[in-house]
Each structure stands twice: as C-alpha cells, then as structure tokens.
Design a protein around this motif. Structure first.
Motif, PDB file in Angstrom:
ATOM      1  N   ASP A 207      18.918  14.668   6.929  1.00 53.96           N
ATOM      2  CA  ASP A 207      18.197  14.084   5.801  1.00 53.96           C
ATOM      3  C   ASP A 207      16.898  13.495   6.343  1.00 53.96           C
ATOM      4  O   ASP A 207      16.912  12.467   7.022  1.00 53.96           O
ATOM      5  CB  ASP A 207      19.041  12.992   5.136  1.00 53.96           C
ATOM      6  CG  ASP A 207      18.294  12.288   4.007  1.00 53.96           C
ATOM      7  OD1 ASP A 207      17.221  12.783   3.600  1.00 53.96           O
ATOM      8  OD2 ASP A 207      18.787  11.235   3.543  1.00 53.96           O
ATOM      9  N   SER A 210      11.651  11.916   1.931  1.00 53.78           N
ATOM     10  CA  SER A 210      10.492  12.479   1.241  1.00 53.78           C
ATOM     11  C   SER A 210       9.286  11.581   1.483  1.00 53.78           C
ATOM     12  O   SER A 210       9.422  10.436   1.928  1.00 53.78           O
ATOM     13  CB  SER A 210      10.763  12.606  -0.253  1.00 53.78           C
ATOM     14  OG  SER A 210      11.033  11.333  -0.812  1.00 53.78           O
ATOM     15  N   GLY A 211       8.107  12.086   1.190  1.00 53.90           N
ATOM     16  CA  GLY A 211       6.898  11.292   1.368  1.00 53.90           C
ATOM     17  C   GLY A 211       6.449  11.249   2.813  1.00 53.90           C
ATOM     18  O   GLY A 211       7.143  11.715   3.724  1.00 53.90           O
ATOM     19  N   ARG A 226       5.302  15.404   8.357  1.00 45.08           N
ATOM     20  CA  ARG A 226       4.823  14.404   7.409  1.00 45.08           C
ATOM     21  C   ARG A 226       4.668  13.030   8.065  1.00 45.08           C
ATOM     22  O   ARG A 226       5.173  12.016   7.584  1.00 45.08           O
ATOM     23  CB  ARG A 226       5.757  14.334   6.206  1.00 45.08           C
ATOM     24  CG  ARG A 226       5.679  15.564   5.305  1.00 45.08           C
ATOM     25  CD  ARG A 226       6.747  15.558   4.250  1.00 45.08           C
ATOM     26  NE  ARG A 226       8.066  15.720   4.836  1.00 45.08           N
ATOM     27  CZ  ARG A 226       9.216  15.622   4.164  1.00 45.08           C
ATOM     28  NH1 ARG A 226       9.184  15.348   2.862  1.00 45.08           N
ATOM     29  NH2 ARG A 226      10.365  15.788   4.764  1.00 45.08           N
TER      30      ARG A 226
END
Length: 235
Positions: A207, A210-211, A226
């Motif tokens: 996992d 996000s972002g 990211r």
C-alpha cells in the motif's frame, strides 16, 4: 552496568542490605533505586543492557546506530556520538538515564510505524548484548527519521551497501510498515542503488497511498514514486 533496586530485591538483597553495601563502599548510588560498582565507568550500552535485562525495558537500538554496530555506517563521526533508540508509543526511558551525560546525544523515538518486535534481535553493541534492529529494520527506521534527524543522502549511501538484506524479513517489514513515506523512499533508493533484494520483493502488494510526498523545499519531483527529493538524490 547498573543494578536496580527491584532486580536486587529479586536476588534476595533487601533495601536495608543495599544501604549497608552503600555505607561500606561496595555499591555506589547512580540515582534513586539505581546502583553501580565502585570505580566502574558507566556507558549507555551497559546501562541500557541492565534496563533491558533487569526491567524488561522495551527500548532498542535502531536506525543508523544499529547499522553502525553492524559495520554499515558510511561516515566516521568525530566528536559526540548520536545514539538513536526506538520504542513503541508510551514506553519511555527512566529520567536518570535521560539526564545523565553519556558523552553522547541520545535521541529516543516513540513510534508505531513498525510492529515493536519485528526485526529486533540481540546484537553486540559497545561490548554488551542489546536488543537492536536488524539491518532490514534499521534502514527503514533511518528513513523514518529522514530528513529531519537523518540526512537523506547519508541514508542512501548507507543503503547502497546493504547488499545482503533478507527478502523474507524485508517483505514482512514493508507489509507491516505504516509509513507511506518510508515505503516509497525505500523502493526509490533500492531501485536507484540496484539492491539485490528488490527483485525478490512483492512490491505490487504494498500500500503506497495516494498523493505526493514533498520531503524538501525546492526539490526535484520523482513521478514514479511521487516524491519531492533533493536534486543530488533525485539525479
């Protein structure tokens, strides 16, 4: 090493007898309820060993300090040593231990980003057997402290040398890791360094949230992971 009053009582040494030992010069008080042998110089390693053994204190040596004990430190440090200790939230060091000048800067991190015992084992540190992080856990702890307490480039240069990380333990740690930042940083650095363990990990199962995660201001964006990283690391 030190001897705590609770440990001495467990050996059948009463508080009254302890006071007789102190009066006779056979024991010296270090703090309330803590004693040492006369003439011995205490080290943080000896004191921590005593607390781990006598009081079951669940504080372990971690991050770069554990890696240094394994011979994996990248820099030879001059001056005062920085000692990085870890525990789960709510487990603290005794006040006398924190207040004593160990000729080292102690940094104790209470965190739950990893399970408290996973990847923690007995290791020789400063001549004492201490609970300490295995390299697989220690590098994740180093990334957890980066960039505030551990320099990102130093963490990467240490990680480059970790060519024998065990896939099973590394996978278990990453699966259990609660920090998105740490997991992304590890995967970025392991890929950049070409660590052998990376080909044995099920990274698709992780996992990664996000972002974006910006670790420095004015850094370089790495879209694959990211992350916003220092230019010298992102290059």
């Amino acid at each position: 090493m030190v001897a705590t009053s609770g440990w001495l009582q467990g050996l059948g040494v009463s508080p009254q007898l302890v006071q007789r030992y102190v009066a006779s010069g056979w024991l010296e008080p270090v703090a309330t309820g803590v004693f040492k042998r006369p003439g011995e110089t205490l080290t943080w390693q000896g004191a921590l060993h005593s607390l781990q053994v006598q009081s079951n204190l669940a504080v372990h040596v971690g991050a770069l300090t554990a890696l240094s004990a394994e011979g994996s430190a990248h820099y030879l440090r001059l001056g005062r040593e920085t000692v990085l200790l870890f525990s789960k939230a709510g487990v603290g060091l005794p006040a006398w231990f924190k207040a004593r000048d160990w000729a080292a800067d102690l940094r104790h991190t209470q965190t739950g980003f990893l399970p408290p015992d996973l990847g923690v084992r007995d290791a020789m540190v400063g001549g004492f057997s201490l609970k300490a992080s295995a390299p697989e856990r220690a590098i994740l702890e180093s990334l957890h402290l980066a960039p505030q307490a551990v320099d990102l480039m130093e963490a990467y240069q240490v990680l480059e040398g970790l060519r024998t990380l065990r896939p099973a333990l590394m996978q278990s740690l990453l699966d259990a890791c609660g920090s998105i930042k740490v997991k992304r940083l590890f995967l970025f650095m392991a890929e950049k360094a070409g660590l052998p363990v990376l080909s044995r990990l099920r990274t698709e199962d992780l996992d990664l949230g996000s972002g974006d995660r910006a670790l420095v201001k004015g850094g370089v964006y790495v879209p694959r992971h990211r992350l916003v990283l220092p230019p010298e690391l992102a290059a």
